[in-house]
Motif scaffolding. Sequence first.
Motif, short mmCIF file in Angstrom:
data_model
loop_
_atom_site.label_atom_id
_atom_site.label_comp_id
_atom_site.label_asym_id
_atom_site.label_seq_id
_atom_site.Cartn_x
_atom_site.Cartn_y
_atom_site.Cartn_z
N MET A 1 19.47 24.10 -31.65
CA MET A 1 20.92 24.09 -31.63
C MET A 1 21.40 23.06 -30.62
SD MET A 1 23.39 27.27 -30.80
CE MET A 1 24.48 26.99 -29.45
N ALA A 2 22.30 22.21 -31.03
CA ALA A 2 22.85 21.19 -30.14
C ALA A 2 23.74 21.84 -29.09
CB ALA A 2 23.65 20.18 -30.96
N ARG A 3 23.78 21.23 -27.93
CA ARG A 3 24.58 21.77 -26.83
C ARG A 3 25.87 20.98 -26.69
NH1 ARG A 3 21.58 24.62 -22.29
NH2 ARG A 3 23.74 24.60 -21.74
N TRP A 4 26.32 20.36 -27.78
CA TRP A 4 27.50 19.52 -27.76
C TRP A 4 28.72 20.29 -27.30
CZ3 TRP A 4 31.80 18.80 -31.27
CH2 TRP A 4 32.48 17.60 -31.07
N LYS A 5 29.39 19.74 -26.33
CA LYS A 5 30.63 20.31 -25.78
C LYS A 5 30.46 21.70 -25.20
CE LYS A 5 34.10 17.60 -28.12
NZ LYS A 5 35.38 17.61 -28.75
N GLN A 6 29.29 22.01 -24.72
CA GLN A 6 29.08 23.29 -24.07
C GLN A 6 29.24 23.14 -22.58
OE1 GLN A 6 25.51 25.27 -25.15
NE2 GLN A 6 26.13 25.57 -27.26
N SER A 7 29.80 24.14 -21.96
CA SER A 7 29.98 24.13 -20.51
C SER A 7 28.63 24.20 -19.82
CB SER A 7 30.83 25.32 -20.09
OG SER A 7 32.10 25.27 -20.67
N TRP A 8 28.61 23.75 -18.58
CA TRP A 8 27.41 23.82 -17.77
C TRP A 8 27.36 25.19 -17.10
CZ3 TRP A 8 23.63 20.07 -16.73
CH2 TRP A 8 23.81 18.85 -17.38
N SER A 9 26.31 25.94 -17.36
CA SER A 9 26.14 27.24 -16.71
C SER A 9 25.59 27.00 -15.31
CB SER A 9 25.17 28.12 -17.50
OG SER A 9 23.86 27.60 -17.43
N GLU A 10 25.66 28.01 -14.47
CA GLU A 10 25.11 27.89 -13.12
C GLU A 10 23.60 27.65 -13.18
OE1 GLU A 10 25.31 27.05 -9.40
OE2 GLU A 10 27.12 27.58 -10.51
N GLU A 11 22.94 28.25 -14.17
CA GLU A 11 21.50 28.04 -14.35
C GLU A 11 21.20 26.58 -14.70
OE1 GLU A 11 17.89 29.33 -17.37
OE2 GLU A 11 19.65 30.63 -17.22
N ASP A 12 22.02 25.98 -15.59
CA ASP A 12 21.84 24.57 -15.94
C ASP A 12 22.03 23.67 -14.73
OD1 ASP A 12 21.35 25.14 -18.62
OD2 ASP A 12 23.43 24.81 -19.23
N LEU A 13 23.06 23.95 -13.94
CA LEU A 13 23.33 23.15 -12.75
C LEU A 13 22.19 23.28 -11.73
CD1 LEU A 13 27.15 23.76 -12.26
CD2 LEU A 13 26.02 21.64 -12.95
N THR A 14 21.66 24.47 -11.58
CA THR A 14 20.54 24.69 -10.66
C THR A 14 19.33 23.89 -11.11
OG1 THR A 14 21.36 26.89 -10.10
CG2 THR A 14 19.03 26.44 -9.64
N ARG A 15 19.04 23.91 -12.41
CA ARG A 15 17.91 23.13 -12.94
C ARG A 15 18.13 21.64 -12.74
NH1 ARG A 15 16.55 24.69 -18.81
NH2 ARG A 15 14.83 23.27 -18.43
N LEU A 16 19.37 21.18 -12.99
CA LEU A 16 19.69 19.76 -12.80
C LEU A 16 19.50 19.37 -11.34
CD1 LEU A 16 20.74 17.03 -13.77
CD2 LEU A 16 23.06 17.89 -13.43
N ARG A 17 19.98 20.19 -10.43
CA ARG A 17 19.83 19.89 -9.00
C ARG A 17 18.35 19.81 -8.60
NH1 ARG A 17 24.03 24.15 -8.40
NH2 ARG A 17 26.01 23.03 -8.44
N GLY A 18 17.55 20.68 -9.18
CA GLY A 18 16.12 20.69 -8.86
C GLY A 18 15.37 19.50 -9.43
N LEU A 19 15.82 19.02 -10.58
CA LEU A 19 15.13 17.91 -11.25
C LEU A 19 15.66 16.54 -10.85
CD1 LEU A 19 14.97 19.46 -14.84
CD2 LEU A 19 13.05 19.12 -13.28
N ALA A 20 16.90 16.48 -10.38
CA ALA A 20 17.52 15.20 -10.03
C ALA A 20 16.70 14.48 -8.97
CB ALA A 20 18.94 15.43 -9.53
N GLY A 21 16.46 13.20 -9.22
CA GLY A 21 15.70 12.40 -8.28
C GLY A 21 14.20 12.52 -8.41
#
Length: 59
Positions: A1-21
Amino acid sequence: MARWKQSWSEEDLTRLRGLAGTKPITMIAKELGRTTGTVLAKAIEQKLPVIHRIARPAQ
């Protein structure tokens, strides 16, 4: 399922912060199931470090 136009959940943001860089944006986007542009925009918005591409060894 595409995530088009879906809000960022706190879990998604946490994963992004952990993976960034640590990985290129393209790989992070694949892991999160989002487009590269969306992940890049969110990383910049959150002032996270961004790796645009994998460095290739000199030949």
